[in-house]
Design a protein around this motif. Structure first.
Motif, PDB file in Angstrom:
ATOM      1  N   VAL A  65       0.709  -1.335  -0.431  1.00 49.66           N
ATOM      2  CA  VAL A  65       0.165   0.126  -0.635  1.00 49.66           C
ATOM      3  C   VAL A  65       0.439   1.754   0.093  1.00 49.66           C
ATOM      4  CG1 VAL A  65      -1.923   1.234   1.508  1.00 49.66           C
ATOM      5  CG2 VAL A  65      -2.161  -1.035   0.966  1.00 49.66           C
ATOM      6  N   LEU A  66       2.115   1.508   0.891  1.00 47.71           N
ATOM      7  CA  LEU A  66       2.468   2.443   0.744  1.00 47.71           C
ATOM      8  C   LEU A  66       3.662   2.685   0.287  1.00 47.71           C
ATOM      9  CD1 LEU A  66       4.388   1.799   4.422  1.00 47.71           C
ATOM     10  CD2 LEU A  66       2.638   3.187   3.523  1.00 47.71           C
ATOM     11  N   VAL A  67       3.989   1.633  -0.506  1.00 49.86           N
ATOM     12  CA  VAL A  67       4.150   1.428  -2.255  1.00 49.86           C
ATOM     13  C   VAL A  67       3.455   2.675  -3.509  1.00 49.86           C
ATOM     14  CG1 VAL A  67       5.090   0.669  -4.419  1.00 49.86           C
ATOM     15  CG2 VAL A  67       6.698  -0.312  -2.089  1.00 49.86           C
ATOM     16  N   GLN A  68       2.430   1.460  -3.243  1.00 52.62           N
ATOM     17  CA  GLN A  68       1.275   2.042  -4.499  1.00 52.62           C
ATOM     18  C   GLN A  68       1.200   3.946  -4.007  1.00 52.62           C
ATOM     19  OE1 GLN A  68      -3.121   1.540  -4.134  1.00 52.62           O
ATOM     20  NE2 GLN A  68      -3.420   1.923  -5.693  1.00 52.62           N
ATOM     21  N   GLU A  69       1.153   4.534  -2.706  1.00 50.38           N
ATOM     22  CA  GLU A  69       1.157   5.927  -2.324  1.00 50.38           C
ATOM     23  C   GLU A  69       2.315   6.273  -2.761  1.00 50.38           C
ATOM     24  OE1 GLU A  69       0.909   6.946   1.808  1.00 50.38           O
ATOM     25  OE2 GLU A  69      -0.821   5.943   2.440  1.00 50.38           O
ATOM     26  N   GLY A  70       3.160   5.907  -2.734  1.00 48.68           N
ATOM     27  CA  GLY A  70       4.696   6.421  -3.447  1.00 48.68           C
ATOM     28  C   GLY A  70       4.603   7.381  -4.883  1.00 48.68           C
ATOM     29  N   ASP A  71       4.460   5.713  -5.020  1.00 50.09           N
ATOM     30  CA  ASP A  71       3.788   6.176  -6.742  1.00 50.09           C
ATOM     31  C   ASP A  71       3.056   6.895  -7.246  1.00 50.09           C
ATOM     32  OD1 ASP A  71       5.603   3.891  -7.268  1.00 50.09           O
ATOM     33  OD2 ASP A  71       4.240   2.193  -7.535  1.00 50.09           O
ATOM     34  N   ILE A  72       2.035   7.246  -6.621  1.00 52.10           N
ATOM     35  CA  ILE A  72       1.030   8.113  -7.037  1.00 52.10           C
ATOM     36  C   ILE A  72       1.378   9.594  -6.849  1.00 52.10           C
ATOM     37  CG2 ILE A  72      -1.188   8.813  -6.463  1.00 52.10           C
ATOM     38  CD1 ILE A  72      -2.165   6.171  -5.444  1.00 52.10           C
ATOM     39  N   ALA A  73       2.622   9.547  -5.822  1.00 50.45           N
ATOM     40  CA  ALA A  73       2.770  11.101  -5.109  1.00 50.45           C
ATOM     41  C   ALA A  73       4.439  11.587  -6.325  1.00 50.45           C
ATOM     42  CB  ALA A  73       3.209  10.657  -3.732  1.00 50.45           C
TER      43      ALA A  73
END
Length: 215
Positions: A65-73
């Protein structure tokens, strides 16, 4: 904030101003962090959600989930840099229970930090909102630009430690200058490493400050 930066930030803010109905409310902008790379008395538990966490173990699902957040950011910030015509390398990481995003390498990046990091804090909040709009979950990611937050953390850690040692020796309380939630949390953590002293926050934003006291 320069006019160019202000226009770009305003445009990005307008684009994410109306979240979908199932998105949780976001916090207001505060005053004033698998790796991939692109070219009250709060005391130690300061409660705004803008402070670095102690090291925590996280599950593979949480990491995903955090990796996904980083990708979106990263996508959001890459678009912002393009609007500004600024160069910068965007690094994505996971630190404890947060996504951590940093931008380095550009000559104009100091303009995205601002006095005492106030522009950086605003951009961090906008980036969190952009992530929240995509995921439907409030983000706690940390954003650093040009190493400002990392350098500031080192400075404040030293300030907290030396102030705590002085208070331990003198037995007299010391009130520090007003700080942002991020800055206060770093000071609280540093004070906690020194025996015989404690710390708390007092006052209201934006004049809220750390007080170091003998135990």
């Amino acid at each position: 904030m320069s006019e160019t930066v202000q226009q770009a930030v305003t445009a990005e803010a307008a684009e994410i101003a109306e979240p979908t109905e199932d998105v949780e409310p976001a916090a207001a902008v505060v005053e004033t962090a698998e790796t991939s790379t692109r070219t009250s008395s709060e005391g130690p538990a300061e409660a705004s959600g803008d402070e670095p966490d102690a090291a925590e173990e996280s599950s593979p699902d949480v990491d995903g989930v955090l990796v996904q957040e980083g990708d979106i950011a990263g996508d959001y910030l890459e678009r912002l840099l393009d609007l500004l015509d600024y160069d910068g390398d965007i690094d994505l990481d996971v630190e404890g229970s947060r996504a951590a995003v940093s931008i380095d390498g550009g000559e104009d990046l100091d303009k995205l930090v601002g006095p005492r990091g106030n522009v950086l804090e605003a951009l961090q909040e906008l980036t969190r909102l952009a992530v929240q709009q995509e995921t439907g979950v409030r983000s706690r990611l940390m954003l650093d630009i040009a190493g400002w937050r990392s350098d500031r953390r080192d400075e404040l850690s030293e300030l907290g430690r030396t102030t705590a040692e002085r208070v331990a020796q003198s037995g007299e309380s010391v009130r520090l200058q007003p700080m942002t939630p991020f800055e206060r949390k770093v000071v609280h953590d540093a004070v906690a490493t020194v025996s015989g002293v404690t710390s708390e926050s007092e006052g209201e934003e934006p004049r809220r400050r750390v007080v170091v006291l003998p135990e």
